[in-house]
Scaffold this motif. Structure first.
Motif, PDB file in Angstrom:
ATOM      1  N   LEU A  31       0.821  -1.209   0.000  1.00  0.00           N
ATOM      2  CA  LEU A  31       0.000   0.000   0.000  1.00  0.00           C
ATOM      3  C   LEU A  31       0.857   1.262   0.000  1.00  0.00           C
ATOM      4  O   LEU A  31       0.509   2.263  -0.636  1.00  0.00           O
ATOM      5  N   ALA A  32       1.996   1.224   0.704  1.00  0.00           N
ATOM      6  CA  ALA A  32       2.881   2.385   0.735  1.00  0.00           C
ATOM      7  C   ALA A  32       3.468   2.655  -0.643  1.00  0.00           C
ATOM      8  O   ALA A  32       3.541   3.814  -1.087  1.00  0.00           O
ATOM      9  N   LEU A  33       3.889   1.621  -1.345  1.00  0.00           N
ATOM     10  CA  LEU A  33       4.433   1.791  -2.691  1.00  0.00           C
ATOM     11  C   LEU A  33       3.374   2.321  -3.655  1.00  0.00           C
ATOM     12  O   LEU A  33       3.647   3.222  -4.456  1.00  0.00           O
ATOM     13  N   ALA A  34       2.166   1.776  -3.552  1.00  0.00           N
ATOM     14  CA  ALA A  34       1.085   2.235  -4.417  1.00  0.00           C
ATOM     15  C   ALA A  34       0.739   3.687  -4.129  1.00  0.00           C
ATOM     16  O   ALA A  34       0.523   4.497  -5.046  1.00  0.00           O
ATOM     17  N   ILE A  39       0.733   9.671  -5.314  1.00  0.00           N
ATOM     18  CA  ILE A  39       0.747  11.030  -4.768  1.00  0.00           C
ATOM     19  C   ILE A  39       2.078  11.759  -4.979  1.00  0.00           C
ATOM     20  O   ILE A  39       2.264  12.861  -4.456  1.00  0.00           O
ATOM     21  N   LEU A  40       2.985  11.177  -5.759  1.00  0.00           N
ATOM     22  CA  LEU A  40       4.281  11.819  -5.970  1.00  0.00           C
ATOM     23  C   LEU A  40       4.160  13.269  -6.453  1.00  0.00           C
ATOM     24  O   LEU A  40       4.868  14.148  -5.930  1.00  0.00           O
ATOM     25  N   PRO A  41       3.286  13.590  -7.424  1.00  0.00           N
ATOM     26  CA  PRO A  41       3.151  15.001  -7.828  1.00  0.00           C
ATOM     27  C   PRO A  41       2.733  15.913  -6.668  1.00  0.00           C
ATOM     28  O   PRO A  41       3.211  17.047  -6.560  1.00  0.00           O
ATOM     29  N   GLN A 131       5.682   9.944   6.058  1.00  0.00           N
ATOM     30  CA  GLN A 131       5.812   8.767   6.914  1.00  0.00           C
ATOM     31  C   GLN A 131       5.614   7.474   6.130  1.00  0.00           C
ATOM     32  O   GLN A 131       5.864   6.379   6.655  1.00  0.00           O
ATOM     33  N   LEU A 132       5.208   7.591   4.867  1.00  0.00           N
ATOM     34  CA  LEU A 132       5.171   6.403   4.017  1.00  0.00           C
ATOM     35  C   LEU A 132       6.573   5.798   3.897  1.00  0.00           C
ATOM     36  O   LEU A 132       6.724   4.579   3.772  1.00  0.00           O
TER      37      LEU A 132
END
Length: 221
Positions: A31-34, A39-41, A131-132
């Protein structure tokens, strides 16, 4: 086929089947990778906004207490001024009401340390998205008690041993049950309830309640 002698070292080996918490760790990472890919942008946009509106680094790495009492660096977007400690000390010295509020919950509704954009980042919980990385490196989980600082250990009392049993979480029972609108004592009680009753089903319930709590800004400050 002949069985191994009882005295053989191989006879005592057993393949450990994945536990419920092994699966939760796998889900944490997936889930963290997804989430990071999605949300990178937004993360880049927030970083630019922080750098352009106040002096200081984009990220704030704070020493927190994790599982087994180990200290780790908890990542957040910086929402405070670089001289936050001085501002807090001055406020608590001159304002008894603020001092009582801080002693009761370690929170301030009118916090002079917070930057202009910091108020938005906190209310929306966007400040906690870094925190991801903590989830990926295994120092945090998606669900668990909020990571505490060393000075908060005494507030947990003998329940600190419960706190140390699990990874701290990005979200948890306290976050979806009023957050800053609850007392610190009740926060500890909810952490203990979660740790004693934790299951994948309870984690799923908390995750499902997190988004409405964030969108409605329940207990945020």
């Amino acid at each position: 086929m002949a069985s191994l002698p009882a005295t053989s070292p191989l006879a005592s080996l057993r393949l450990r089947s994945p536990s419920e918490w092994d699966w939760i760790r796998c889900l944490d990472v997936a889930l963290a990778l997804a989430a990071l890919a999605f949300i990178l942008p937004l993360l880049l946009l927030v970083a630019v906004a922080i750098r352009s509106t106040s002096k200081g680094p984009v990220l704030f790495i704070h020493k927190r207490i994790g599982r087994n009492g180990e200290v780790f660096g908890c990542c957040k977007f910086r929402t405070m001024q670089v001289d936050a400690d001085r501002r807090l000390a001055e406020l608590l010295e001159r304002d008894p009401q603020a001092r009582d509020e801080w002693q009761g919950s370690q929170k301030l509704r009118k916090d002079p340390r917070i930057t202009a954009i910091g108020h938005f980042l906190r209310r929306s919980s966007i400040d906690e998205l870094p925190q991801l990385y903590n989830v990926l490196n295994g120092t945090m989980s998606w669900v668990g008690p909020r990571p505490i600082v060393h000075s908060e250990i005494t507030r947990y009392g003998h329940h600190f041993s419960h706190y140390c049993q699990v990874r701290p979480g990005i979200t948890g029972l306290w976050q979806v049950s009023g957050r800053s609108n609850t007392s610190y004592r009740r926060r500890v009680a909810m952490d203990v309830v979660y740790i004693r009753r934790r299951t994948m089903m309870l984690n799923g319930m908390i995750m499902a309640r997190t988004l409405p709590a964030v969108l409605l800004q329940r207990g945020s400050c």
